[in-house]
Design a protein around this motif. Structure first.
Motif, PDB file in Angstrom:
ATOM      1  N   MET A 112       8.864 -30.008  33.046  1.00 18.78           N
ATOM      2  CA  MET A 112      10.120 -30.565  33.433  1.00 18.78           C
ATOM      3  C   MET A 112      10.440 -31.946  32.642  1.00 18.78           C
ATOM      4  O   MET A 112      11.635 -32.191  32.606  1.00 18.78           O
ATOM      5  N   THR A 113       9.700 -32.443  31.889  1.00 16.38           N
ATOM      6  CA  THR A 113       9.679 -33.507  31.026  1.00 16.38           C
ATOM      7  C   THR A 113      10.475 -32.859  29.725  1.00 16.38           C
ATOM      8  O   THR A 113      11.344 -33.259  29.159  1.00 16.38           O
ATOM      9  N   ALA A 133      13.916 -31.868  30.524  1.00  8.37           N
ATOM     10  CA  ALA A 133      14.885 -33.216  30.572  1.00  8.37           C
ATOM     11  C   ALA A 133      15.087 -33.982  29.224  1.00  8.37           C
ATOM     12  O   ALA A 133      16.223 -34.200  28.863  1.00  8.37           O
ATOM     13  N   VAL A 134      14.134 -33.816  28.365  1.00 11.55           N
ATOM     14  CA  VAL A 134      14.178 -34.073  26.796  1.00 11.55           C
ATOM     15  C   VAL A 134      15.245 -33.187  26.435  1.00 11.55           C
ATOM     16  O   VAL A 134      16.309 -33.620  25.458  1.00 11.55           O
ATOM     17  N   LEU A 184      17.720 -31.483  27.775  1.00  8.33           N
ATOM     18  CA  LEU A 184      19.106 -31.692  28.330  1.00  8.33           C
ATOM     19  C   LEU A 184      19.539 -33.332  28.043  1.00  8.33           C
ATOM     20  O   LEU A 184      20.646 -33.311  27.472  1.00  8.33           O
ATOM     21  N   LEU A 185      18.703 -34.227  27.875  1.00  6.05           N
ATOM     22  CA  LEU A 185      19.231 -35.520  27.497  1.00  6.05           C
ATOM     23  C   LEU A 185      19.400 -35.609  25.818  1.00  6.05           C
ATOM     24  O   LEU A 185      20.068 -36.781  25.443  1.00  6.05           O
ATOM     25  N   THR A 207      17.815 -33.151  19.220  1.00  6.47           N
ATOM     26  CA  THR A 207      16.206 -33.092  19.857  1.00  6.47           C
ATOM     27  C   THR A 207      15.353 -33.237  18.906  1.00  6.47           C
ATOM     28  O   THR A 207      14.492 -33.662  19.047  1.00  6.47           O
ATOM     29  N   ALA A 265      17.482 -42.905  27.050  1.00  8.69           N
ATOM     30  CA  ALA A 265      17.347 -41.631  27.804  1.00  8.69           C
ATOM     31  C   ALA A 265      15.934 -41.324  27.794  1.00  8.69           C
ATOM     32  O   ALA A 265      15.188 -40.968  28.716  1.00  8.69           O
ATOM     33  N   VAL A 294      11.977 -41.125  30.266  1.00  3.72           N
ATOM     34  CA  VAL A 294      11.370 -39.810  30.868  1.00  3.72           C
ATOM     35  C   VAL A 294       9.958 -39.396  29.944  1.00  3.72           C
ATOM     36  O   VAL A 294       9.258 -38.627  30.465  1.00  3.72           O
TER      37      VAL A 294
END
Length: 266
Positions: A78-79, A82-83, A85-86, A130, A208, A212
């Motif tokens: 999940m992290t 999230a990374v 996506l962010l 990223t 961001a 997370v």
């Protein structure tokens, strides 16, 4: 839970040993991908033309994969999602904005060498954010304490990488600037507006990602950050004929990389 009374340098030492053990025994995929990145970057200044264009794409894909794999294996899927996506979504969006309006980097145009494009922007570009944002965030957590300090250090750790990247990739023909003035001494083809824009975007991404990231075993991204620093200095200074860019990058990124190297040695 009882607080650990050990001094911070003793805790960091134990963390480094845990990092090394976990990375070598439980997390071989990020380490193998990081090794592939090193090999690809060593090859980059030794080839030319279309082969070099393919290497640029490969480096971005493999380095981004190493970062996402590391995030998934040390913080959970999940992290990692999230990374991704962010960083990918806002990173790509701001590049589209930059190509069409000149905000926040200045007016520039991509070549066709970075693969498929959407709205005049290579799809690869989102992953480029990223591959740099994750190591920068990890490094900030190792160097300083507290969310505000980590956001600021992470933003500079990310933005300063472009002191190396932009001169290198402009020289490779990946993109061109309409008006590269004013510019840093010796780096005549990259405007200062680009570095200002990078710092602004890096600050947003740092906020961001720090929200997370959490803690984990971070030997791989720390080693990658230090490798990028040393590798870019050598490549631009000795092989790619960009000594001024190598010098500016050594100063800018060195503000994070040198204290990090000292901390790791301790």
């Amino acid at each position: 839970m009882t607080p650990d009374p050990s001094p911070y340098w003793a805790r960091d030492s134990r963390c480094a040993m845990v990092d090394e053990a976990l990375t070598s025994r439980s997390f071989p995929v990020p380490a193998l991908l990081a090794g592939a990145v090193v090999g690809l970057q060593i090859a980059y200044p030794l080839v030319h033309g279309e082969v070099r264009d393919h290497l640029i794409v490969a480096i971005v894909l493999v380095l981004a994969a190493a970062c996402v794999a590391h995030a998934a294996l040390t913080r959970g899927p999940m992290t990692a999602a999230a990374v991704l996506l962010l960083t990918v979504v806002p990173g790509f969006a701001v590049e589209v904005l930059g190509v069409h309006t000149g905000v926040p980097f200045g007016h520039y145009k991509y070549a066709d060498s970075l693969g498929p494009t959407l709205f005049g922007t290579p799809l690869l570009i989102g992953l480029a954010w990223t591959m740099l944002a994750w190591p920068a965030a990890v490094v900030a957590r190792r160097l300083v304490h507290g969310r505000p300090a980590r956001v600021l250090v992470g933003a500079w750790a990310l933005a300063s990488t472009d002191l190396f990247l932009d001169p290198q990739l402009v020289a490779a023909g990946a993109w061109t600037w309409r008006s590269p003035n004013p510019h840093l001494p010796g780096v005549a083809d990259v405007p200062l507006t680009n570095f200002a824009g990078w710092l602004a975007v890096a600050l947003v991404l740092s906020i961001a990602v720090q929200a997370v990231i959490g803690d984990g075993a971070d030997a791989v991204p720390i080693a990658l950050y230090l490798w990028l620093y040393v590798g870019w200095i050598v490549a631009l200074g000795l092989f790619l004929d960009r000594p001024a860019a190598a010098g500016w990058g050594a100063l800018g990124m060195g503000a994070v990389a040198v204290p990090l190297a000292i901390r790791c040695r301790r």
